[in-house]
Each structure stands twice: as structure tokens, then as C-alpha cells.
Design a protein around this motif. Structure first.
Motif, PDB file in Angstrom:
ATOM      1  N   MET A 176       0.854  -1.205   0.000  1.00  0.00           N
ATOM      2  CA  MET A 176       0.000   0.000   0.000  1.00  0.00           C
ATOM      3  C   MET A 176       0.883   1.247   0.000  1.00  0.00           C
ATOM      4  N   PRO A 177       1.106   1.849  -1.173  1.00  0.00           N
ATOM      5  CA  PRO A 177       2.000   3.010  -1.240  1.00  0.00           C
ATOM      6  C   PRO A 177       1.522   4.170  -0.390  1.00  0.00           C
ATOM      7  N   LEU A 178       0.216   4.443  -0.421  1.00  0.00           N
ATOM      8  CA  LEU A 178      -0.289   5.598   0.326  1.00  0.00           C
ATOM      9  C   LEU A 178      -0.071   5.417   1.819  1.00  0.00           C
ATOM     10  N   ALA A 179      -0.383   4.239   2.278  1.00  0.00           N
ATOM     11  CA  ALA A 179      -0.193   3.981   3.708  1.00  0.00           C
ATOM     12  C   ALA A 179       1.274   4.125   4.083  1.00  0.00           C
ATOM     13  N   ARG A 180       2.160   3.638   3.184  1.00  0.00           N
ATOM     14  CA  ARG A 180       3.594   3.716   3.492  1.00  0.00           C
ATOM     15  C   ARG A 180       4.044   5.175   3.540  1.00  0.00           C
ATOM     16  N   TRP A 181       3.589   5.957   2.586  1.00  0.00           N
ATOM     17  CA  TRP A 181       3.940   7.382   2.611  1.00  0.00           C
ATOM     18  C   TRP A 181       3.423   8.038   3.873  1.00  0.00           C
ATOM     19  N   ALA A 235      -2.298  19.467   3.663  1.00  0.00           N
ATOM     20  CA  ALA A 235      -3.630  19.219   3.125  1.00  0.00           C
ATOM     21  C   ALA A 235      -3.581  18.205   1.995  1.00  0.00           C
ATOM     22  N   ALA A 236      -2.531  18.359   1.147  1.00  0.00           N
ATOM     23  CA  ALA A 236      -2.406  17.437   0.011  1.00  0.00           C
ATOM     24  C   ALA A 236      -2.177  16.020   0.488  1.00  0.00           C
ATOM     25  N   LEU A 237      -1.305  15.904   1.477  1.00  0.00           N
ATOM     26  CA  LEU A 237      -1.016  14.576   2.001  1.00  0.00           C
ATOM     27  C   LEU A 237      -2.214  13.996   2.714  1.00  0.00           C
ATOM     28  N   LEU A 285       3.508  11.574  -2.845  1.00  0.00           N
ATOM     29  CA  LEU A 285       4.575  12.510  -3.229  1.00  0.00           C
ATOM     30  C   LEU A 285       4.780  12.600  -4.741  1.00  0.00           C
ATOM     31  N   PRO A 286       4.798  11.480  -5.478  1.00  0.00           N
ATOM     32  CA  PRO A 286       5.000  11.602  -6.932  1.00  0.00           C
ATOM     33  C   PRO A 286       3.924  12.436  -7.617  1.00  0.00           C
ATOM     34  N   ASN A 287       2.771  12.546  -6.976  1.00  0.00           N
ATOM     35  CA  ASN A 287       1.696  13.309  -7.603  1.00  0.00           C
ATOM     36  C   ASN A 287       1.693  14.775  -7.208  1.00  0.00           C
ATOM     37  N   LEU A 288       2.552  15.153  -6.299  1.00  0.00           N
ATOM     38  CA  LEU A 288       2.595  16.557  -5.884  1.00  0.00           C
ATOM     39  C   LEU A 288       3.242  17.397  -6.967  1.00  0.00           C
ATOM     40  N   PHE A 322      12.471  15.064  -0.866  1.00  0.00           N
ATOM     41  CA  PHE A 322      13.693  15.455  -1.558  1.00  0.00           C
ATOM     42  C   PHE A 322      14.097  14.397  -2.582  1.00  0.00           C
ATOM     43  N   GLU A 323      13.981  13.150  -2.186  1.00  0.00           N
ATOM     44  CA  GLU A 323      14.357  12.077  -3.115  1.00  0.00           C
ATOM     45  C   GLU A 323      13.426  12.055  -4.337  1.00  0.00           C
ATOM     46  N   GLU A 324      12.171  12.428  -4.121  1.00  0.00           N
ATOM     47  CA  GLU A 324      11.259  12.511  -5.252  1.00  0.00           C
ATOM     48  C   GLU A 324      11.687  13.631  -6.199  1.00  0.00           C
TER      49      GLU A 324
END
Lengths: 225, 363
Positions: free
Chosen positions: A1-6, A22-24, A30-33, A50-52
Motif C-alpha cells: 500500500m503506497p499511500l499507507a507507506r507514505w 492538506a495534500a497529504l 509525493l509523486p503526484n505533488l 527530496f528524493e522525489e
């Protein structure tokens, strides 16, 4: 689950901007920000953000470094130095220009430093890989096999090598700044104004550099036409 | 007002063809350039050349295409960057509380002073603190372990020379106190009573190894050992000296020292051997004297007794067969000396001794 991991990864980060929060909170990964939100998030100390950012731009950065430095070791040094500078100075970024421009300004400055150092002390530098005789330079097995396919015309291959060798020698005649301008204009596709922003100079100066570079190349490569 | 608006010529157009090709001219400039190119073959040819050059350059493979076609370098760069970021992100090492940290820093910056300070500290601890601690332990009545003094070994004696020996009377004891000055790796003075086994062993060693020490030293040691002649080891050393010492005075002194044990069979044998084989007349006379004294049974007064006075010969009935055989042997030897000894004094002294012993039938 990527969202949960983020969500877990970001759970203990403090001081992030309200918009990013708010976005999070709304489930945006993050890739969609967008770039601005991502930079803001990275400025709060979010390592993942930063890594993104790095992943979005590092391919172009490495390409620029390789084209300018022509040596993988030097390009790797430029990559490291540039992104570490970005990481250390990200809190100083005030969104007065695009992050892309700010990043390229850092990268080109690092490249210029390396090129000037190389010009000042050529004896300390390893020889550049000759693009005209790149067989020796390519370490990847499949790359070499592609060049030796029996279906390829040997004469055409030879001519192609000759042209590359000429171009490489011609590019050597350019000053570091001219090489950067030419590279960013023709191979990175940047507008002259953007190049001026990156290099911290005016569009007119960039025009002059590009004109001088083109004239030198025209003279050097006259025989190819 | 742009230069292209009027009097446009090739000199003005040529520098802009590069930017025209890469779409870096504004609309007005583009119109002027295109209008000029339509009427100027030279500039059109120049533009064609530039276009071909640009096409050639863009068509050629770039270093990036060749040096990282498989993306391995990019992956390496990302990995290295991640490691560098890990290093930067790692929290700084917490400085643990370190007692005396200031002292360690001070010592690290001043190595000479630190060395001197450590030596001083060790000296103070060794000379002041440890004795104080030992005293404190003693007052508590706790058991204290004391290392026994290491006795001197013959091996140590071999590496020593004796530079002097002095005697002093020991109050309340027949045996004297002895002070021996030794030259070893470290000069030392040993003080003790002759009754002390270590001291006795050391004096005995001197007597037994006479060749290593001067005669005066040997005489002093014999003098000291005279009082403990009852000790078997001492007696053996005296016998050895009486028979083998190079110096006649030492041999005489050894015989004299054996006077206290002259009734011992081994001593008597020694006296007889000295009497018959010693080359020095003085030694032989001393042997006669000791023998006579032993036979008289009054060793202490034998010297003072006038030789011509009548003596009481030991009665054969008072001793056992061994005693009688021993006396007969002494008499026999004395009679032989009386007749054959090259020294007149020995012959006379033997005759006197025979008279002192009294007439006997030698078997």
C-alpha cells in the motif's frame, strides 16, 4: 500500500506547509505533488520529498554532466556535488525562480568549476573517453553487440565514427561556458532566457556565447558539409 | 526600432541565422529574415549550411547516450547520493558525560607536562599513599601477608665477591654477630648471627670455595664457624679446608676450628691424614695438638697443659673396641712421626704427645 507507506513515512515530520499537509491528508502521494509543494515538503526536512525531487530531475542532470564532462567519473562527481549542494541549501530557496532553474544553476556552476579545474590542471585528469572510438569506452556487453551487428553497414559505421570524432574535437575548442550554452540550447532544449537565468546572466550574453560556439563549430566542422 | 525595419542587408542577417534556426527570434525579426532570404541566395545558402550543421550535430550520438545507455551510472549515482544523504541525516553522536574530560583534553594538548604529571603522581602514590594504606590496614588488626626474604642461593654466591667481614660479640649468646660486605650487582651488607642458617651457609661457601677468596677472608670465616662446628655442613667444610686449602695457615686454622668436634671419627681421620700427609710442619704439629687434646678429653685446656706433665691415658676399659682401635692408630702414627718426620719439631712434639698419652702396647 503506497499511500499507507507514505503516510507512515511522513507521520513524524514536523513543520511542513499547510498546503502540503492538506495534500497529504487528502491522500495525494509525493509523486503526484506539483513541484512547488514537493519543494516545500522537502524544505521541512522530508527526505522522501527530496528524493522525489531528485528522481524528477536527476536523469537530465546526469545527461548534462556526461555531455559536458565526457567522463563517467567526473559526471558522477558533478551529480553528487550538485545534489548535495541542493540538499544543504534547499532552505534558502525562496521560489523566486523555478526549482528547475535553481537546480540547473547549481549544476552548471559545479560543471564550470570542474571544467575550469580540468583546464587549469590537465595533468591531474584522466583521459576523456573518445566518442570516436567508443568501443573501448563502452563497458556494457549489449551495447557493444549492437555496434557489431552483421546487418549494419561497416562503411556507414566508419563514417559515423569519423563524424563523431570530428564533433568531439570541435566541441573541445569551445570554452566551458560556450559548451554549456550549446549543450543546454541544442541538447536540453532550453530557451535562451532560461539559460540566462540558469547561468545568472542576460539573454544577450547567452546569445553571444551561442553565436561564438556556432561559429567555432562551423569552422571546425566545415569539412563535414 | 529594429535594424530590420530598414536598410536590412546580409551583414545584419547572417549573425541572426543561428537564432532563426533555433527559433530564438521575435516575430518582427523572423519576418525581416524571411523577407531577406527570399531575395538573397547567399544568405539562403548560409542558412542551409547552418541547418545541415545543426542537423549533423543533433543526429550524432551524445556522450550521455553512449556512456550511460543502460542507466547503470544513473543507478550508481542515486545509490551514492542516498548514502551521502544518510550520512548527512544521521543525528550527531551524543557526547557522553565524561568525567575529567577537561583533564584529558588538557593532557592531550600538553604531552610533556602530562608525562611529568603522571610520573609525579606515581611517585606520590608509591611513596606516600601506599605506606599510609598499609599502616591503616595494620591498625585494623587485619591479617597482613609478608613476603619471606628470598634466601641467597649458591648461584648468587658465584656472582658475588666478599670485600670484608667483621665480628661483634652477641650479648647473651656464645656465637658472634657477623657483618659481611658483599660486592654483587648491587653492593650489600649482610648482618646476622652465625647461628642463622643463611649466614652460616654463606660462610661455609667461602670456606669450601677457598680459591675464589683471599686467605684473610677464609681465616675470618673459619674463626666465625669455630663456634658452630657441631653443624654437620660446617664440619664438612672445615674438613675440606683442613685437607685441601692451599694456604697452610688456613689449614691450621681449620684444624684448630675442628677442635670442638675432634671426638668425631671423621674429624679424627682428618687429623690423622693431615698428620701423615700435610707438607707443612706447622699443620702437622697442630694436628698432633688437636689429636692429643681429643684423646685427653679436655679439649679446652689441651694447649695450656704442659706437655711434660703426666696425663691420664684413656683406659681401654672405658671405651669400646672402636675407640681403642682409634687410639692405637693415633699412637702408631705418632710413633712413626717420632722416628721419621723430617721436622725436628714435629718429632719432638710427637714424642711429647706419646708421653702425654702414656705407654701403650700398639697392636
Amino acid at each position: 500500500m503506497p499511500l499507507a507507506r507514505w503516510a507512515l513515512a511522513l507521520a513524524d515530520n514536523n513543520g511542513r506547509s499547510g498546503s502540503t499537509d492538506a495534500a497529504l491528508a487528502s491522500g495525494t502521494s509525493l509523486p503526484n505533488l506539483d513541484e512547488r509543494a514537493l519543494v516545500a515538503e522537502a524544505q521541512t526536512g522530508n527526505r522522501a520529498a527530496f528524493e522525489e525531487l531528485v528522481r524528477r530531475y536527476d536523469r537530465d542532470v546526469l545527461r548534462l554532466a556526461l555531455n559536458l564532462m565526457k567522463r563517467p567519473e567526473d559526471a558522477r562527481d558533478v551529480y553528487q556535488e550538485a545534489f548535495l549542494k541542493v540538499y544543504r541549501n534547499l532552505h534558502r530557496f525562496r521560489f523566486e525562480c523555478s526549482f528547475y532553474t535553481w537546480l540547473y544553476r547549481i549544476v552548471t556552476n559545479v560543471c564550470l568549476d570542474h571544467l575550469r579545474r580540468r583546464q587549469a590542471r590537465p595533468e591531474d585528469q584522466a583521459p576523456e573517453l573518445s566518442t570516436g572510438h567508443h568501443e573501448e569506452g563502452i563497458t556494457d556487453f549489449f551495447e557493444r553487440q549492437r555496434e557489431h551487428r552483421p546487418t549494419q553497414d561497416p562503411e556507414r559505421t566508419l563514417i559515423g565514427k569519423e563524424i563523431k570524432s570530428h564533433i568531439a574535437r570541435a566541441m573541445e575548442r569551445l570554452s566551458p561556458r560556450e559548451r554549456i550554452v550549446f549543450e543546454m540550447k541544442h541538447y536540453q532544449g532550453l530557451k535562451l532566457r532560461a539559460i540566462g537565468d540558469v547561468l545568472g546572466t542576460t539573454e544577450e550574453t547567452v546569445k553571444n556565447s551561442l553565436f561564438r560556439a556556432t561559429r567555432k563549430l562551423r569552422i571546425e566542422l566545415g569539412g563535414l558539409r | 526600432m529594429s535594424v530590420f525595419e530598414k536598410n536590412v542587408n546580409c551583414k545584419d542577417i547572417a549573425p541572426l541565422l543561428v537564432f532563426y534556426l533555433c527559433d530564438e527570434v521575435n516575430d518582427g525579426e523572423r519576418e525581416q529574415i524571411e523577407a531577406h532570404l527570399a531575395s538573397c541566395a547567399a544568405c539562403s545558402a548560409l542558412l542551409a549550411e547552418d541547418e545541415q550543421l545543426q542537423t549533423t550535430l543533433l543526429a550524432s550520438r551524445q556522450p550521455a547516450d553512449e556512456l550511460d545507455a543502460s542507466g547503470i551510472l544513473l543507478a550508481q549515482c542515486r545509490s551514492e547520493l542516498a548514502e551521502s544523504l544518510d550520512d548527512l541525516s544521521a543525528p550527531p553522536l551524543q557526547e557522553h558525560w565524561r568525567p575529567f574530560g577537561w583533564l584529558r583534553r588538557w593532557m592531550a594538548l600538553r604531552p610533556v607536562w602530562s608525562g611529568a604529571l603522571l610520573v609525579l603522581f606515581g611517585t606520590v602514590v608509591g611513596t606516600q599513599v601506599l605506606p599510609l594504606m598499609q599502616n591503616a590496614n595494620n591498625t585494623n588488626g587485619q591479617t597482613m601477608n609478608v613476603m619471606a626474604k628470598q634466601p641467597l642461593t649458591p648461584k648468587q654466591f658465584e656472582n658475588m665477591t666478599f670485600s670484608g667481614i667483621t665480628f661483634s660479640p652477641s650479648p647473651g649468646s656464645d656465637t658472634p654477630n657477623v657483618e659481611v660486605h658483599l660486592n654483587a650487582e648491587q653492593p650489600m651488607v649482610l648482618t646476622g648471627n652465625v647461628e642463622d642458617s643463611d649466614m652460616r651457609g654463606m660462610l661455609t661457601y667461602v670456606v669450601q670455595n677457598g680459591e675464589r677468596f683471599d686467605a684473610g677472608m677464609r681465616l675470618d670465616c673459619l674463626d666465625a664457624l669455630k663456634t658452630v662446628v657441631r653443624d654437620q655442613q660446617v664440619r664438612g667444610a672445615l674438613i675440606t679446608a683442613a685437607l685441601k686449602d692451599q694456604n697452610p695457615a688456613v689449614r691450621m686454622k681449620a684444624l684448630e676450628s675442628l677442635r670442638g668436634a675432634s671426638s668425631d671419627d671423621a674429624v679424627r681421620q682428618t687429623l690423622l691424614q693431615a698428620l701423615q700427609h700435610d707438607s707443612n710442619p706447622g699443620v702437622r704439629v697442630e694436628a698432633v695438638n688437636v689429636l692429643v687434646a681429643s684423646l685427653q678429653g679436655d679439649q679446652s685446656d689441651s694447649q695450656e697443659t704442659a706437655p711434660e706433665e703426666p696425663v691420664v691415658a684413656p683406659s681401654p676399659k672405658s671405651g669400646g673396641p672402636d675407640e681403642i682401635a682409634s687410639i692405637d692408630r693415633v699412637v702408631s702414627v705418632l710413633q712413626r712421626l717420632q722416628r721419621q718426620d723430617p721436622s725436628r719439631y714435629v718429632r719432638l712434639r710427637s714424642a711429647a704427645a706419646l708421653r702425654q698419652i702414656g705407654p701403650r702396647e700398639v697392636q
